[in-house]
Design a protein around this motif. Sequence first.
Motif: not given
Length: 65
Positions: A40-65
């Motif tokens: 669970m600790t590893g999963l929580l530690v990994f989830s933060r960078p994963a959410r950050h990357v997904l947020g960046l992808i969403e931001t780049v995708g919305s600015s390209a449209a």
Amino acid sequence: MASILGDRGGRTAISPQIMRSLLDSIATRLDEARDTSRYMTGLLVFSRPARHVLGLIETVGSSAA
């Protein structure tokens, strides 16, 4: 545990084999709990960078449209 101890007339005696079995069972459960908390600790530690990357992808995708 109650069935092992039972009603022995006020006297509680556990054989070495039963005591070893109980201690092994407790140790196994503690190890499982420790493994679960590590997972669970590893999963929580990994989830933060994963959410950050997904947020960046969403931001780049919305600015390209």
